[in-house]
Design an enzyme around this catalytic site. Structure first.
Site, PDB file in Angstrom:
ATOM      1  N   GLU A 172       3.527 -33.511  84.238  1.00 27.46           N
ATOM      2  CA  GLU A 172       2.810 -32.238  84.189  1.00 27.46           C
ATOM      3  C   GLU A 172       2.407 -31.915  82.741  1.00 27.46           C
ATOM      4  O   GLU A 172       2.916 -32.538  81.799  1.00 27.46           O
ATOM      5  CB  GLU A 172       3.717 -31.126  84.744  1.00 27.46           C
ATOM      6  CG  GLU A 172       4.213 -31.363  86.169  1.00 27.46           C
ATOM      7  CD  GLU A 172       3.137 -31.139  87.247  1.00 27.46           C
ATOM      8  OE1 GLU A 172       1.924 -31.250  86.961  1.00 27.46           O
ATOM      9  OE2 GLU A 172       3.532 -30.861  88.396  1.00 27.46           O
TER      10      GLU A 172
ATOM     11  N   ASP B 158       5.753 -42.413  91.468  1.00 29.48           N
ATOM     12  CA  ASP B 158       6.589 -41.223  91.573  1.00 29.48           C
ATOM     13  C   ASP B 158       7.103 -40.995  92.991  1.00 29.48           C
ATOM     14  O   ASP B 158       6.644 -41.623  93.938  1.00 29.48           O
ATOM     15  CB  ASP B 158       5.818 -39.985  91.062  1.00 29.48           C
ATOM     16  CG  ASP B 158       4.386 -39.918  91.594  1.00 29.48           C
ATOM     17  OD1 ASP B 158       4.079 -40.630  92.567  1.00 29.48           O
ATOM     18  OD2 ASP B 158       3.582 -39.165  91.038  1.00 29.48           O
TER      19      ASP B 158
ATOM     20  N   HIS C  28      -2.353 -33.656  85.503  1.00 26.45           N
ATOM     21  CA  HIS C  28      -1.176 -34.544  85.536  1.00 26.45           C
ATOM     22  C   HIS C  28      -1.546 -35.952  86.006  1.00 26.45           C
ATOM     23  O   HIS C  28      -2.505 -36.145  86.746  1.00 26.45           O
ATOM     24  CB  HIS C  28      -0.026 -33.946  86.358  1.00 26.45           C
ATOM     25  CG  HIS C  28      -0.193 -33.954  87.841  1.00 26.45           C
ATOM     26  ND1 HIS C  28       0.325 -32.961  88.646  1.00 26.45           N
ATOM     27  CD2 HIS C  28      -0.788 -34.827  88.695  1.00 26.45           C
ATOM     28  CE1 HIS C  28       0.062 -33.225  89.912  1.00 26.45           C
ATOM     29  NE2 HIS C  28      -0.618 -34.355  89.980  1.00 26.45           N
TER      30      HIS C  28
ATOM     31  N   ASN D 100      -4.393 -30.034  87.385  1.00 27.48           N
ATOM     32  CA  ASN D 100      -3.924 -29.566  86.075  1.00 27.48           C
ATOM     33  C   ASN D 100      -3.873 -30.703  85.047  1.00 27.48           C
ATOM     34  O   ASN D 100      -3.355 -30.529  83.957  1.00 27.48           O
ATOM     35  CB  ASN D 100      -2.534 -28.923  86.205  1.00 27.48           C
ATOM     36  CG  ASN D 100      -1.475 -29.907  86.674  1.00 27.48           C
ATOM     37  OD1 ASN D 100      -1.776 -31.087  86.907  1.00 27.48           O
ATOM     38  ND2 ASN D 100      -0.249 -29.448  86.806  1.00 27.48           N
TER      39      ASN D 100
HETATM   40  C1  F6R Z   1       0.810 -39.365  93.228  1.00 25.79           C
HETATM   41  C2  F6R Z   1       0.429 -39.047  91.840  1.00 25.79           C
HETATM   42  C3  F6R Z   1      -0.310 -37.792  91.536  1.00 25.79           C
HETATM   43  C4  F6R Z   1      -1.623 -37.683  92.321  1.00 25.79           C
HETATM   44  C5  F6R Z   1      -2.335 -36.380  91.998  1.00 25.79           C
HETATM   45  C6  F6R Z   1      -3.602 -36.225  92.801  1.00 25.79           C
HETATM   46  O1  F6R Z   1       1.512 -40.586  93.273  1.00 25.79           O
HETATM   47  O2  F6R Z   1       0.747 -39.799  90.967  1.00 25.79           O
HETATM   48  O3  F6R Z   1      -0.596 -37.757  90.159  1.00 25.79           O
HETATM   49  O4  F6R Z   1      -2.435 -38.780  92.005  1.00 25.79           O
HETATM   50  O5  F6R Z   1      -1.484 -35.300  92.263  1.00 25.79           O
HETATM   51  O6  F6R Z   1      -3.279 -36.048  94.149  1.00 25.79           O
HETATM   52  P1  F6R Z   1      -4.400 -36.148  95.263  1.00 25.79           P
HETATM   53  O7  F6R Z   1      -4.880 -37.551  95.295  1.00 25.79           O
HETATM   54  O8  F6R Z   1      -3.679 -35.783  96.548  1.00 25.79           O
HETATM   55  O9  F6R Z   1      -5.478 -35.185  94.888  1.00 25.79           O
END
Ligand code: F6R
Length: 244
Positions: free
Chosen positions: A145, A67, A140, A138
């Site tokens: 989401e 992403d 995701h 959440n």
């Molecule tokens: C980022 C991604 C997101 C993160 C998630 C957790 O490329 O795909 O799904 O893995 O938001 O973020 P952190 O690791 O910062 O807690």
């Protein structure tokens, strides 16, 4: 379940290294799906160490990131393109032409073709062999989401306010966090042949419990991974603390 994030990072790095070497022994390259954020930093440090100290080569690796914020300049401090260069790509021998990430600079009227082209690139590369994931509080995965369809593909999405708050530390406050992002879809992720999801710390414990032990539901996108044949959650003791 590992004791600490450093142990999980080492374990996942060893799996990546062994997948790269296995593919190389077959005369092929590995197609690796990658994530950004706080969680995979230890993994990337360990992969860099394996490259420098143990001769692990990324020359035959093709990378597809999950992403990117939209819109964002590729060189902006907070862009995931820059994150990947800083934490991994500039520190190993990967071919920059094989490092793919949705483009935060693509013109609005080119978004749909860009997303379709991203899917096509993954297919042309032979599909993702190994996908690395983190998990949002959440539930995701990527920026899919809650409510994202199991059939979703690479597309433009709205970021939840909880995601923008969680990522505000990377920006000058939450109002600076983009409201939109480009992300591989749930269906894109589920097509990967193997998936390793990492989660560290007590903050992730409730969502790890819901994803692993709760019902399979689009309200908790990570729970959809229960339907994958070869998906492993790698969590530290704190993140595992609410598993029954
Ligand atoms: C980022 C991604 C997101 C993160 C998630 C957790 O490329 O795909 O799904 O893995 O938001 O973020 P952190 O690791 O910062 O807690």
């Amino acid at each position: 379940i590992v004791a600490a994030p450093v142990d999980g990072a080492r374990w996942v790095a060893a799996e990546v290294a062994s997948a790269i070497r296995q593919r190389a022994s077959e005369g092929k390259g590995l197609v690796l799906g990658l994530a950004t954020g706080a969680t995979p930093r230890g993994l990337y440090n360990e992969l860099v160490r394996l490259h420098r100290e143990e001769g692990l080569s990324f020359q035959n690796v093709t990378a597809f990131n999950l992403d990117e914020y939209y819109p964002i300049e590729r060189d902006a401090l907070q862009s995931y393109a820059r994150f990947m260069r800083t934490h991994l790509f500039d520190r190993v021998d990967i071919d920059p032409a094989r490092c793919h990430i949705p483009d935060g600079e693509v013109a609005k009227d080119q978004l749909k073709p860009h997303c379709r082209a991203y899917e096509a690139l993954i297919e042309e590369a032979g599909g993702i062999d190994l996908q690395i994931l983190g998990i949002g509080n959440n539930g995701h995965i990527g920026f899919n989401e809650p409510g994202s369809s199991i059939h979703s593909r690479t597309r433009l999405v709205n970021l939840d306010i909880s995601t923008r708050l969680a990522n505000a530390y990377e920006f000058q406050g939450v109002s600076e966090v983009p409201r939109l992002a480009l992300t591989m879809g749930i269906a894109t992720i589920l097509r990967a042949r193997r998936i390793l999801l990492m989660g560290w710390g007590s903050q992730k414990a409730p969502v790890i419990q819901r994803a692993v032990e709760g019902p399979v539901t689009e309200s908790v996108p990570a729970s959809l991974l229960q339907q994958h044949d070869d998906c492993t959650f790698v969590v530290d003791a704190a993140a595992a603390s609410e598993l029954t």
